[in-house]
Enzyme design. Structure first.
Site, PDB file in Angstrom:
ATOM      1  N   TYR A   1     -25.629  52.521  -6.288  1.00  0.00           N
ATOM      2  CA  TYR A   1     -25.867  53.290  -5.063  1.00  0.00           C
ATOM      3  C   TYR A   1     -26.653  52.491  -4.025  1.00  0.00           C
ATOM      4  O   TYR A   1     -26.618  52.804  -2.840  1.00  0.00           O
ATOM      5  CB  TYR A   1     -26.609  54.600  -5.380  1.00  0.00           C
ATOM      6  CG  TYR A   1     -25.773  55.594  -6.171  1.00  0.00           C
ATOM      7  CD1 TYR A   1     -24.707  55.180  -6.935  1.00  0.00           C
ATOM      8  CD2 TYR A   1     -26.059  56.938  -6.152  1.00  0.00           C
ATOM      9  CE1 TYR A   1     -23.943  56.070  -7.671  1.00  0.00           C
ATOM     10  CE2 TYR A   1     -25.306  57.846  -6.880  1.00  0.00           C
ATOM     11  CZ  TYR A   1     -24.250  57.397  -7.641  1.00  0.00           C
ATOM     12  OH  TYR A   1     -23.500  58.285  -8.357  1.00  0.00           O
TER      13      TYR A   1
ATOM     14  N   ASP B   1     -19.498  56.503 -22.378  1.00  0.00           N
ATOM     15  CA  ASP B   1     -18.269  57.248 -22.707  1.00  0.00           C
ATOM     16  C   ASP B   1     -18.474  58.110 -23.941  1.00  0.00           C
ATOM     17  O   ASP B   1     -18.102  59.283 -23.999  1.00  0.00           O
ATOM     18  CB  ASP B   1     -17.073  56.295 -22.871  1.00  0.00           C
ATOM     19  CG  ASP B   1     -17.415  55.025 -23.637  1.00  0.00           C
ATOM     20  OD1 ASP B   1     -18.611  54.733 -23.839  1.00  0.00           O
ATOM     21  OD2 ASP B   1     -16.477  54.308 -24.048  1.00  0.00           O
TER      22      ASP B   1
ATOM     23  N   ASP C   1     -24.208  66.430 -14.010  1.00  0.00           N
ATOM     24  CA  ASP C   1     -23.254  67.470 -13.602  1.00  0.00           C
ATOM     25  C   ASP C   1     -22.496  67.994 -14.824  1.00  0.00           C
ATOM     26  O   ASP C   1     -22.231  69.190 -14.941  1.00  0.00           O
ATOM     27  CB  ASP C   1     -22.239  66.905 -12.593  1.00  0.00           C
ATOM     28  CG  ASP C   1     -22.732  67.050 -11.155  1.00  0.00           C
ATOM     29  OD1 ASP C   1     -23.964  67.058 -10.952  1.00  0.00           O
ATOM     30  OD2 ASP C   1     -21.898  67.139 -10.236  1.00  0.00           O
TER      31      ASP C   1
ATOM     32  N   ASP D   1     -25.973  60.565 -12.683  1.00  0.00           N
ATOM     33  CA  ASP D   1     -25.359  61.487 -11.723  1.00  0.00           C
ATOM     34  C   ASP D   1     -24.223  62.246 -12.401  1.00  0.00           C
ATOM     35  O   ASP D   1     -24.112  63.473 -12.325  1.00  0.00           O
ATOM     36  CB  ASP D   1     -24.829  60.649 -10.540  1.00  0.00           C
ATOM     37  CG  ASP D   1     -24.548  61.480  -9.304  1.00  0.00           C
ATOM     38  OD1 ASP D   1     -24.829  62.696  -9.330  1.00  0.00           O
ATOM     39  OD2 ASP D   1     -24.063  60.921  -8.312  1.00  0.00           O
TER      40      ASP D   1
ATOM     41  N   LYS E   1     -23.750  51.020 -20.964  1.00  0.00           N
ATOM     42  CA  LYS E   1     -22.397  50.520 -21.262  1.00  0.00           C
ATOM     43  C   LYS E   1     -22.569  49.052 -21.648  1.00  0.00           C
ATOM     44  O   LYS E   1     -21.980  48.140 -21.049  1.00  0.00           O
ATOM     45  CB  LYS E   1     -21.513  50.713 -20.007  1.00  0.00           C
ATOM     46  CG  LYS E   1     -20.045  50.449 -20.230  1.00  0.00           C
ATOM     47  CD  LYS E   1     -19.350  51.468 -21.115  1.00  0.00           C
ATOM     48  CE  LYS E   1     -17.893  51.101 -21.328  1.00  0.00           C
ATOM     49  NZ  LYS E   1     -17.247  51.871 -22.411  1.00  0.00           N
TER      50      LYS E   1
END
Ligand code: NAD
Length: 365
Positions: A141, A223, A251, A247, A191
């Site tokens: 970001y 994942d 959610d 993020d 990851k």
């Protein structure tokens, strides 16, 4: 205590839910003898419309001069075609950076009354109480270089993920400190099988863990974590992760516990904390008076806890929300067949009424 706050209602449903959170804050201030001092400023699309800047100077000055910031949401389809630095979301990213808010806390709790709102079986989701700790000022970001370059038809887009050891260490310590007050488990999500950033992340987090011997640290690839979050959400305690993974996972956690409208967040670490619901400006329901204000109300509870250390007041708000849900009150996003949904302001009034009823005994004691 003087509660000196800047209110940034923002766009879409932001002003609607923020109004209810402010009413709840006023009720708690009255009940516990605090003085609420508020000033409201523009951010996002509202600020772009008024001043052609998603984070005008007077907004940031007001935030810096206050003890905490309560924000609604930013974003509007009207600005989708604007360049990146002139989009509503740019104002929010700049606000977080200017205030040094590097730690984003996102609790996802399954309220017992809402077990049937989860798309998962009640026995899977019952007892879920997750604290996602998301690094907020690094990663994709903010990384440079970033661009879309080249001639139409052969353009190339670039974003950059960068993490330094100090940035990883400071967010890891937030997660371990929180875990010490909870079930003493930290799951670090990365990851590391693909990304260098994640390999460094894992190494630094593992090193920090040595200072918290009672906390059980585990690691998972993002994942796999996404899959486990829907398979066995109640096994998660503190989840520590970088900006974009956090993020997405937060959610997802919102979906697991029922509705995005219920989720609160705290962005802390700098001199002034920012508190906001996890959801966005929800243009599809903006102006209809049907948004769920509870994520904003629960963000006000986090504000009292983390910026003012007013734990009884924060707990009082959380208990009032739980009680209102236990009594069967629902906004449209939570209502099931046969339940007549409350409007945004009706839900706010229910929480205030519950708060007044319950806090009188607590404050007097
Ligand atoms: P969103 O969170 O606004 O909405 C997703 C879905 O959830 C919509 O169907 C919406 O109606 C519903 N929803 C969200 N909050 C709700 C609430 N309180 N009560 C009931 N239903 C609710 O996400 P989106 O649609 O992807 O984004 C819309 C805009 O918001 C975009 O401009 C995006 O950039 C922005 N956004 C801002 C923030 C922020 O301000 N922190 C966060 C996410 C998205």
């Amino acid at each position: 205590m003087l509660l000196n706050l800047t209110i940034l209602p923002g766009d879409g449903i932001g002003p609607e839910v923020t109004e209810q959170a402010v009413l709840v804050l006023q009720a708690i201030a009255d009940a516990f003898g605090h003085q609420l001092q508020l000033q409201s400023k523009n951010i996002g699309g509202a600020a772009l419309a008024a001043a052609n800047d998603p984070l005008p100077a007077d907004t940031i000055q007001a935030c810096i001069a206050s003890s905490a910031v309560l924000l609604g949401a930013v974003g509007s389809p009207a600005f989708d075609h604007y360049p990146n630095h002139l989009r509503p979301e740019a104002g929010l990213l700049r606000l977080r950076r200017e205030l040094g808010a590097y730690a984003n806390l996102r609790p996802a709790i399954c309220f017992p009354a809402l077990e049937d709102c989860s798309p998962l079986r009640a026995d899977l989701v019952r007892g879920t109480d997750i604290m996602i700790v998301r690094e907020l000022l690094g990663g994709l970001y903010f990384g440079e270089p970033r661009s879309i370059a080249g001639a139409p038809g052969s353009r190339v887009a670039t974003n950059t993920m960068t993490y330094g050891e100090p940035a990883i260490e400071r967010i890891a310590r937030v997660a371990f400190d929180l875990a010490m007050k909870r079930r003493q488990k930290v799951l670090s999500v990365d990851k590391a099988n693909v990304l260098e950033c994640s390999r460094l992340w894992r190494e630094v987090v593992t090193r920090c863990a040595k200072d918290y011997p009672s906390v059980q640290l585990s690691h998972m690839y993002v994942d796999s974590a996404a899959m486990s979050l829907v398979q066995r959400p109640k096994d998660f305690d503190v989840v520590l992760t970088e900006n974009m993974f956090g993020d997405i996972l937060s959610d997802q956690a919102g979906g697991v516990v029922g509705s995005l409208g219920l989720l609160a967040s705290a962005s802390i670490g700098g001199p002034v904390g920012v508190y906001e619901p996890v959801h966005g400006s929800a243009p599809d329901i903006a102006g209809k008076g049907i948004a769920n204000p509870l994520g904003a109300v629960l963000s006000a509870a986090l504000l009292l806890r983390h910026s003012f250390e007013l734990e009884p007041e924060a707990t009082c708000i959380e208990s009032a929300v739980s009680a209102v849900l236990n009594q069967g009150y629902r906004t449209a996003d939570l209502a099931r067949a046969g339940q007549s949904p409350l409007s945004t302001s009706e839900m706010g009034r229910c929480v205030v009424a519950e708060l007044k009823a319950s806090s009188s005994s607590v404050a007097i004691a």
